[in-house]
Design an enzyme around this catalytic site. Structure first.
Site, short mmCIF file in Angstrom:
data_model
loop_
_atom_site.label_atom_id
_atom_site.label_comp_id
_atom_site.label_asym_id
_atom_site.label_seq_id
_atom_site.Cartn_x
_atom_site.Cartn_y
_atom_site.Cartn_z
N GLU A 58 0.83 -1.21 0.00
CA GLU A 58 0.00 0.00 0.00
C GLU A 58 0.86 1.27 0.00
OE1 GLU A 58 -2.22 -3.08 2.60
OE2 GLU A 58 -0.16 -2.62 1.98
N LEU A 215 22.03 -26.32 -3.38
CA LEU A 215 20.70 -26.05 -2.83
C LEU A 215 20.29 -24.58 -2.93
CD1 LEU A 215 20.43 -28.25 0.40
CD2 LEU A 215 19.66 -28.78 -1.91
#
Length: 369
Positions: A58, A215
């Site tokens: 916002e 990873l």
């Protein structure tokens, strides 16, 4: 265009913005906001949630409107998650919307955070703003985008997604362990996009010893690398493993070992060791999930060998299977998961297909309990 159609259009735009927060806003939810002029058509501001501690969607949209020299008085704010009403790392978004003079707020879905959970919309209404909910189908999309945040807030643990790649006959590797590559490049890149959603990527020490994986997320752009975690009961992770290469995200090892020399060597490589209790000789996965919840992990991404995969599945911890299936037959080889023998078909672990998508030459299956 009818008002309801305009609402769906602008909320859809806000959802598209929210997706830009993947790999950026964690552990905060992925939220998008679109500000529309009083005519209901002209977009005057857009934004999505930034990194934790940074501005929410916002505020970003209000700043964008200011940059465009657009007045927000009487505007409608379309936001994918109920605006927050509490002081956290940033002030309440409700206060910012009230101060901006917006006349209406349309939210896709409520915020499950107990500190918000309806209070945001109530606070807006109390300030004289029309606070309304958008279409139900967009509420479901907003919830899916933040499925890990909802899980953490409502269940007290991350959403657990297990990624696997197999042949048509359910093999993840040949009998000697070779698995590169069963699936194609497109499927591997898609797998990295799912890694990017995660707060933590986890595997077992067997995978570390067999594949020496990094990873990390490499095939897609990302602002924040997920934390890496290893289930390593006896501290067998080599200090020279590629996990510890310079520039990587932190590595967390879940262990029951009291080997001080091995522990010291791994700590010197930057690893954090987390002592865990054993259940039937294995790391208590409930303790792992509790630790990850304490770290505010929303989505846990598993890439495990068959033994650890079986433990996660049989413990009932896996919420979603992300299975890439290649159009090949391998014959004898390693299975998807090591599971206990069943007394009958009526006791089988049942899943439902959530999504089926072709990715390159392979098929991506998403299944849920």
């Amino acid at each position: 265009m009818h008002a309801a159609d305009l609402d769906a259009l602008h909320l859809g735009q806000a959802l598209a913005l929210a997706r830009h927060a993947i790999g950026l806003s964690e552990p905060n939810p992925r939220v998008g906001c679109v500000l529309v002029a009083p005519d209901g058509r002209q977009v005057i501001g857009e934004g999505f949630t930034q990194q934790a501690g940074g501005p929410h969607a916002e505020v970003m949209a209000l700043r964008d409107a200011q940059t465009r020299a657009q007045s927000t008085r009487g505007a409608t704010a379309y936001v994918t998650l109920e605006p927050c009403a509490h002081h956290g790392r940033t002030p309440p978004c409700c206060d910012a919307l009230v101060a901006a003079g917006v006349a209406r707020v349309v939210a896709a879905v409520g915020d499950p955070n107990p500190l918000v959970n309806g209070q945001g919309m109530a606070r807006l209404a109390a300030a004289g703003i029309r606070a309304e909910w958008g279409p139900a189908e967009l509420a479901e999309q907003a919830r899916e985008l933040n499925i890990g945040f909802f899980s953490r807030m409502q269940r007290g643990r991350p959403w657990v997604r297990m990624k696997m790649a197999s042949s048509l006959d359910g093999r993840t590797a040949l009998a000697d362990g070779r698995s590169q590559w069963i699936t194609g490049a497109a499927a591997r890149a898609d797998g990295h996009a799912w890694r990017a959603r995660a707060g933590v990527v986890l595997c077992g020490v067997g995978t570390v010893l067999a594949d020496d994986p990094r990873l990390d997320v490499r095939e897609v752009a990302i602002a924040r690398q997920p934390l890496r975690a290893i289930v390593d009961t006896r501290l067998q992770t080599p200090p020279q493993a590629r996990l510890f290469a310079a520039g990587g995200s932190p590595v967390r090892l879940y262990t029951a070992s009291a080997d001080s020399a091995a522990a010291q060597a791994l700590r010197e490589r930057g690893a954090t060791l987390v002592p865990c209790p054993l259940v039937d000789g294995r790391i208590d996965l409930a303790a792992v999930l509790a630790d990850l919840h304490a770290l505010a992990c929303n989505e846990l991404h598993l890439e495990c060998g068959p033994t650890l995969a079986g433990a996660w599945l049989q413990g009932g911890w896996v919420d979603e299977l992300l299975l890439y299936q290649a159009p090949v037959l391998l014959g004898p080889g390693r299975p998807l998961a090591q599971l206990a023998a069943l007394p009958g078909l009526d006791t089988a672990m049942r899943w439902r297909f959530h999504e089926l998508t072709r990715v390159g030459d392979d098929l991506r299956l998403r299944l849920r309990r």
